[in-house]
Scaffold this active site. Structure first.
Site, PDB file in Angstrom:
ATOM      1  N   HIS A 169      38.425  29.886  -8.352  1.00 19.17           N
ATOM      2  CA  HIS A 169      38.067  29.161  -7.100  1.00 19.17           C
ATOM      3  C   HIS A 169      38.287  27.955  -7.364  1.00 19.17           C
ATOM      4  O   HIS A 169      38.764  27.061  -6.361  1.00 19.17           O
ATOM      5  CB  HIS A 169      36.559  29.327  -6.925  1.00 19.17           C
ATOM      6  CG  HIS A 169      36.370  30.597  -5.790  1.00 19.17           C
ATOM      7  ND1 HIS A 169      36.557  31.867  -6.455  1.00 19.17           N
ATOM      8  CD2 HIS A 169      35.909  30.832  -4.741  1.00 19.17           C
ATOM      9  CE1 HIS A 169      36.156  32.827  -5.725  1.00 19.17           C
ATOM     10  NE2 HIS A 169      35.793  32.148  -4.467  1.00 19.17           N
ATOM     11  N   HIS A 222      29.882  31.074 -13.056  1.00 15.18           N
ATOM     12  CA  HIS A 222      30.723  30.438 -13.648  1.00 15.18           C
ATOM     13  C   HIS A 222      30.123  29.535 -14.374  1.00 15.18           C
ATOM     14  O   HIS A 222      28.738  28.945 -14.050  1.00 15.18           O
ATOM     15  CB  HIS A 222      31.883  29.763 -12.957  1.00 15.18           C
ATOM     16  CG  HIS A 222      33.126  30.463 -12.587  1.00 15.18           C
ATOM     17  ND1 HIS A 222      33.918  30.686 -13.764  1.00 15.18           N
ATOM     18  CD2 HIS A 222      33.836  30.911 -11.517  1.00 15.18           C
ATOM     19  CE1 HIS A 222      35.098  31.299 -13.020  1.00 15.18           C
ATOM     20  NE2 HIS A 222      34.714  31.502 -11.655  1.00 15.18           N
TER      21      HIS A 222
END
Length: 232
Positions: free
Chosen positions: A142, A192
């Site tokens: 992302h 993450h």
């Protein structure tokens, strides 16, 4: 070729090449620290992730916002948008620029996938997760693709609004805010580590800088060849 144009091209080429190197150095350093499982980086990642996760558990509205933001700016959204940009550029007879957009997006995306496999870092794990994601963690896809896409759109669109300072400022703000908030959303959702998204942002912009340097170098050679033919 006019001397001032040649000098301007040289400056832009130097800036792009220097920017690529300047961004790749900290990315490489983070990658080495991650692969080496260095203790202080792991503790830093854990402390930030735990703090954001605890905040998320008590704030479902925050989680929904981060989840929606993360979906809206998914890597595939950027890829589809880039494809639309390529088509638009081709229709405007800007084929070389369209090639640059396509190659930059594909190269950055593939590099991110390759590095995920090579590094093989696992994502954060919680007993009570607020979100889930599959695949390896480093670097964040992302963050990488948002930085990649935002930088590509910024460089393509800026010349079109050179006489409109308000729109130029808006483009710059969007190009910075969107990738940064997306990176934060991935850590806030617990999918993450902070070092994953930091590395993703650095690598995304570095790829754009590197392909821009290549594009400018090729453009300079083409212009030089045209000028030689005219003189001859």
């Amino acid at each position: 070729m006019p001397a001032d144009h040649d000098e301007s091209l040289g400056v832009r080429l130097a800036v792009a090449a220097g920017g690529a190197v300047a961004l790749l150095v900290p990315f490489a350093l983070i990658a080495v620290l991650v692969v080496g499982n260095v203790g202080w980086l792991h503790r830093l990642d854990m402390s930030v992730t735990d703090a954001l996760h605890n905040h998320a558990l008590g704030n479902p509205g925050w989680v929904r916002f981060m989840a929606v933001w993360s979906t809206v700016f998914d890597p595939w959204v950027w890829r589809v948008a880039a494809l639309g940009l390529v088509v638009w550029l081709v229709r405007r007879n800007a084929r070389s620029l369209a090639w640059w957009v396509g190659i930059t997006m594909v190269a950055g995306g593939l590099l991110g996938v390759l590095l995920k496999v090579l590094v093989g870092r696992h994502r954060p794990s919680f007993l009570d997760p607020v979100a889930n994601a599959v695949g390896y963690a480093f670097p964040s896809g992302h963050a990488l693709n948002n930085a990649l896409g935002a930088a590509v759109f910024l460089l393509v669109l800026l010349p079109l609004v050179r006489h409109r300072p308000g729109l130029r400022a808006l483009l710059w703000v969007a190009a910075v805010v969107v990738p940064v908030v997306t990176a934060i959303s991935r850590v806030a959702l617990g999918v993450h580590w902070t070092s994953d998204v930091t590395a993703g942002l650095l690598l995304g912009v570095a790829v754009v800088a590197a392909t821009t340097a290549t594009y400018l170098h090729r453009a300079g050679r083409v212009r030089a060849g045209i000028e030689e033919q005219r003189i001859g």
